[in-house]
Enzyme design. Structure first.
Site, PDB file in Angstrom:
ATOM      1  N   LYS A  39       0.913  -1.798   0.131  1.00 18.24           N
ATOM      2  CA  LYS A  39       0.019  -0.153   0.092  1.00 18.24           C
ATOM      3  C   LYS A  39       0.992   1.431  -0.437  1.00 18.24           C
ATOM      4  O   LYS A  39       0.433   2.260  -0.295  1.00 18.24           O
ATOM      5  CB  LYS A  39      -0.840   0.300   0.851  1.00 18.24           C
ATOM      6  N   ASP A  54     -10.203   2.599   2.295  1.00 19.11           N
ATOM      7  CA  ASP A  54      -9.841   1.724   3.775  1.00 19.11           C
ATOM      8  C   ASP A  54     -10.989   3.150   5.406  1.00 19.11           C
ATOM      9  O   ASP A  54     -11.829   2.501   5.417  1.00 19.11           O
ATOM     10  CB  ASP A  54      -8.869   1.994   4.087  1.00 19.11           C
TER      11      ASP A  54
END
Ligand code: ATR
Length: 279
Positions: A66, A102
């Protein structure tokens, strides 16, 4: 022509994203496939170049890529830039744009249960990558108070000072968190405590938890962590990490297709796969 989507990670075999997104593509009659790609760190650059060259419509990025993916993209959305991590990439006319769904996904899941967060005091447990996405997103939407308890208090101080959105927040130690637990309406658990091999551990004692508190754990495997079990015993309302997983996926799907999909359908798909019901 069929569009290509996917998720890049290491490991990736147990990801439920392919199941969830392929079901949505079928349901919304979109001619696309979503595939899992097992990519090691050394292959990340080639993998991103390859997906771009193949004209993939977009993809998700999961652990451990990420952060490393960010310099490989053409543009980063400001919230993802602030968080310092990307979990969703959109191919916009040949340019790869990185987003982070997220944190906002988590907030969407939370506001399904608590529609107005503006007058709620929140205690976040943990100050790692996941906590950062949640903290910045909660600060962005606005809460009354957003304190952090983390084992390493310096990391909590750093996270608070790096947040680009104004919010009333303090880093506190375990003793203080446990003693003042009744001051918080919402407790959010973001560490790996409660997940194997820490199944039987609690990040802190819930002895002073308010009866009407809301306790949320971002873990969804197991569906009910020891923390959530303890919270239920104390008459608190609880939420596991399935909602966050579903809503981060829903926001990614919306970025790719313009359609905000049915979260209930997504949750049902994931629950069927996990073989359990949400607590
Ligand atoms: P993620 O990206 O999943 O958030 P991370 O960035 O490695 O993972 O962060 C892990 C978080 O869980 C941190 O807050 C970490 O606390 P420290 O900052 O003190 O390391 C916390 N954590 C992990 N294992 C823990 C344990 N056994 N006890 C307490 N906290 C733990």
């Amino acid at each position: 022509m069929k569009k290509l989507f996917g998720v890049i990670g290491d490991p990736i075999a147990h990801s439920m994203s392919p199941l969830m997104h392929n079901d949505l593509f079928q349901h919304y009659k979109i001619d696309a496939d979503y595939l899992p790609f097992h990519i090691k760190e050394a292959q990340l650059t080639d993998a991103i170049k390859g997906l771009k060259a193949l004209g993939a419509g977009g993809f998700n990025i999961t652990i451990p890529h990420k952060i490393a993916v960010m310099p490989l993209l053409d543009k980063i959305d400001p919230l993802a830039e602030a968080i310092g991590a990307v979990n969703t990439v959109v191919n916009q006319d040949g340019l790869l744009i990185g987003y982070n769904t997220d944190g906002i996904g988590y907030v969407r899941g939370l506001t399904e249960k608590i529609p107005d967060l503006s007058d709620r005091s929140v205690l976040m447990i943990g100050a790692g990558g996941a906590a950062r996405a949640l903290f910045f997103s909660l600060a962005k939407v606005g809460v009354k108070k957003l304190d952090i308890y983390n084992r390493t208090i310096a990391k909590a101080h750093d996270l608070i000072s790096e947040c680009p959105y104004a919010v009333d927040s303090n880093a506190i130690g375990k003793e203080q968190a446990e003693a003042s637990l009744a001051d918080y309406d919402v407790i959010i658990q973001t560490t790996s405590i409660g997940m194997a091999p820490h199944l039987d551990e609690l990040p802190l004692s819930l002895e002073n938890l308010r009866e009407n508190a809301f306790v949320s754990d971002i873990i969804y495997n197991p569906l009910e962590t020891k923390l959530l079990k303890e919270a239920k015993k104390r008459q608190a309302r609880v939420q596991n990490g399935l909602d966050m997983f579903v809503f981060q996926g829903a926001l990614a799907f919306e970025l790719w297709t313009g359609i905000f999909p049915d979260p209930k359908r997504m949750k049902h798909t994931v629950e069927r796969q996990l073989g359990g019901k949400q607590c």
